[in-house]
Every structure is written in structure tokens, then in C-alpha cells.
Design a protein around this motif. Sequence first.
Motif, PDB file in Angstrom:
ATOM      1  N   SER A 114      -6.577   3.531   4.776  1.00  0.00           N
ATOM      2  CA  SER A 114      -5.927   4.836   4.656  1.00  0.00           C
ATOM      3  C   SER A 114      -4.444   4.654   4.934  1.00  0.00           C
ATOM      4  N   GLN A 115      -3.667   5.711   4.738  1.00  0.00           N
ATOM      5  CA  GLN A 115      -2.233   5.634   5.015  1.00  0.00           C
ATOM      6  C   GLN A 115      -1.908   6.024   6.455  1.00  0.00           C
ATOM      7  N   THR A 176     -13.893  -2.751   0.099  1.00  0.00           N
ATOM      8  CA  THR A 176     -12.539  -2.874  -0.442  1.00  0.00           C
ATOM      9  C   THR A 176     -11.996  -4.289  -0.336  1.00  0.00           C
ATOM     10  N   ARG A 324       1.136   4.317  -1.022  1.00  0.00           N
ATOM     11  CA  ARG A 324       0.437   5.466  -1.600  1.00  0.00           C
ATOM     12  C   ARG A 324      -0.496   5.029  -2.726  1.00  0.00           C
ATOM     13  N   GLU A 325      -0.039   4.083  -3.542  1.00  0.00           N
ATOM     14  CA  GLU A 325      -0.834   3.620  -4.685  1.00  0.00           C
ATOM     15  C   GLU A 325      -2.171   3.021  -4.264  1.00  0.00           C
ATOM     16  N   ASP A 327      -3.475   3.209  -1.057  1.00  0.00           N
ATOM     17  CA  ASP A 327      -4.027   3.915   0.104  1.00  0.00           C
ATOM     18  C   ASP A 327      -4.137   2.998   1.315  1.00  0.00           C
TER      19      ASP A 327
END
Length: 392
Positions: A114-115, A176, A324-325, A327
Motif C-alpha cells: 500500500s502507499q 505480489t 501510485r502506479e 501501490d
Amino acid sequence: MHIHPLITDSEDLAALCARLAESDFVAVDTEFMRENTYWPELCLVQIANDKEAAAIDPMAPGLDMSPLMDLLTDNEEVLKVFHAGGQDVEIIYNLTNRTPHPIFDTQIAMMAVSQSEQIGYSNLVESWLGLTIDKGARFTDWSRRPLTDRQIEYAIGDVTHLAKIFPKLLARLKKTSRGEWLDQEMEKLADPANYRNDPDVAWKRIKAAGRNAAVLGRLKALAAWREHEAQDKNIPRGRIVRDETLADLASHPPKSQTDLAKVRGLSQGWKENEIGKRLMQTLAGAEPLPEDEMPPRTARGAPLGKEGSLVADLLKLLLKIRAREIDVAARLLARSDELEMLAAGVRKNLAMLEGWRYDTFGRDALDLVEGKLAFAVENGRLKMTHVDDAAA
């Protein structure tokens, strides 16, 4: 999950630790007080696996804590799971001169999925379990006895929730393929060097402008002196002298002890008391900081010039877009001071130019600096475009 009564007996603790030693992981949290002392005072330890949980009272008379400390620091088969565990690890290190290992920190792990750069525990629980944490006992005095049932229930909740979240978070990391991104960060958290109270490096925590060797030498000597005074009295270092006062004393050293009364942040008593005398002796014996200890010229805040500052700003924009791209928390990819160093021409010893960070962000950061990457707007969103691709 079975919740044990508060553990105050050595046999009960040894039996608990023997069972937990068979686990794949244990979730750990501590409650402590440090407002009035130099050394944090451990008041409670909470621990859980997927089957049982307990709170342990380290202040209980005669309680032998060694089985717990051995489990946390010597057992390499059990993963120790914390959330924002820096202070917990520090306390364990102070008691044992060892750190928990292997270690997993859910706050750090969230940076890879996450960011969120420093997600709080209550937000973590709400995000993964949909539960709202009762914060009523958060500001309790954990050193007071007896502890209430509500306090113990609140404290144990920290590890029971963590024990449920960890497997879910681990599964996300595996899905991921970002688990390896965290290896270095977890090893840093477990590095004993982070927790040694070495007075000779205490000056590095104090903000000081410039690279004047004489000033920094005085700051180093004063900071070491303050650490010894605080350790000896077991009071917070700020109760001796505040950081800004130390920096002022290093930059503008008083000529005599009498002049200490004129220093902002010191009382009138310093002009004649023993601690004031020791401060002046420290200043008198301070040597200029050796060249090999001087902060690097390209450290954070070093002058980049107008063009260099603009390049650094573009790199920070690229970092924001990339985070952002995919995450991920921007700070996991690169730090601001690294971006400034890259803009200043540094190409060696930058973490973002090595391993997975290079593949994920560093390669594009270099391309931007070298004119091979440009910003573009597509469907109202800012993105990066390679110059060759744009020409084609």
C-alpha cells in the motif's frame, strides 16, 4: 483462541514459552513507561500465536523472564511479529544485549502492499479485520499495580489482532512477490547497532547547520557528556539540556561558567553548580571533529543550486507517480536525501540504484536525470514516457 490470565509465576511463563516455541510465529507487543526515565521501564509483555495469547507481568516479584527472552532472541525457528516494533526491540535489547530474530514488522510490510508509510495500529486492524479499537486504555500508567481486567484485555487485544492479520498480510506479499523487498528493512530493524546507546555518536541525532569541525567537535563532546549525565541519573536526556541548547553551546561556547546563566535554556544555577562545572570541562576538552567523521557534503540539505533543486523536485514527482502506479509507499523505493544526492551527481552507494529498487524505480530515475524520460498527461493523469517511445 485461548486467553490466559495475567502471568506472574515463573513456572507458568516457562510452560507458555515451551508451547510457543513450537509455533511458526508469535505476535509480540510491550507496554512501557519512559517519560521520566532514561531507560524505558518494561511494564507488560503481550504474546500470542494462532491458538493462545497471554499478558506477562515483568514487574511481578521473583518472575524469571529468561524463558521469554530466550524465545524472542535465541529461537531462530519462530518468527517474531511486531507492529512499529522499534521501541519494543529497543527494550528487549536493553534487557538482553540481543535483539529478536527473525523479525517481521507489519507497519514496514504495509509499505510494500500500500502507499501507507507509517500506518497506525488501529488503522491496520480496521483495514484488515474491520474492527474498531477501543483507545480508552491507551494513555494508562502501565507501571501502576494492580492492573485492571480492562487494561489487560486491551493490551492482549494488540497481539490477538496481530496474530490474525499477519497470515493475511503474508499471503498478500506472496501473491505480489514483494516479500524480498522487505528483507533488508526487517534486518535493519533487528540490527543491534540501532539500539546501542553509544554516547560518542549521540551528536548525530542533533540538528546542526554547517560542517565546521570545531563546532561539530564541541557538539560531539557535549552530546556524549549529556548521555553520561542522563544515564547516571536515569532521567531523559532532555531534562539535562535540550538539543537546541546543546547546539547553541557548541556554536557559541561560553568563556566562563558564569556565562552559562546567560544561555537560553539554562537556569541561573548553572553558573555555580557542579553540573555546570562538568559542562565547562567538557567544552574545554573538546577536539575538532576528525575529517573521517564529518557529515558528507552531499547530505540532506546540501546546496544543490537552482537547477539541481529543480531536478530533485522532478525526481520527487517521479517517485510519487511510481508509488501510485504500483501501490507502494514512496519511502520504500527511495528517500528524499537520496534523490537530492542523485540530482547532485552522486551515483554510488545509493540503495535505489541497487537490486529490486533499481528495477522498480532507480533505472527510470537515472533516465530522467539523463534526459531519457519525460512527463506526459494521458487521460487527465500524469505519467512518465520514455523519450524514444514518445518520438516513435
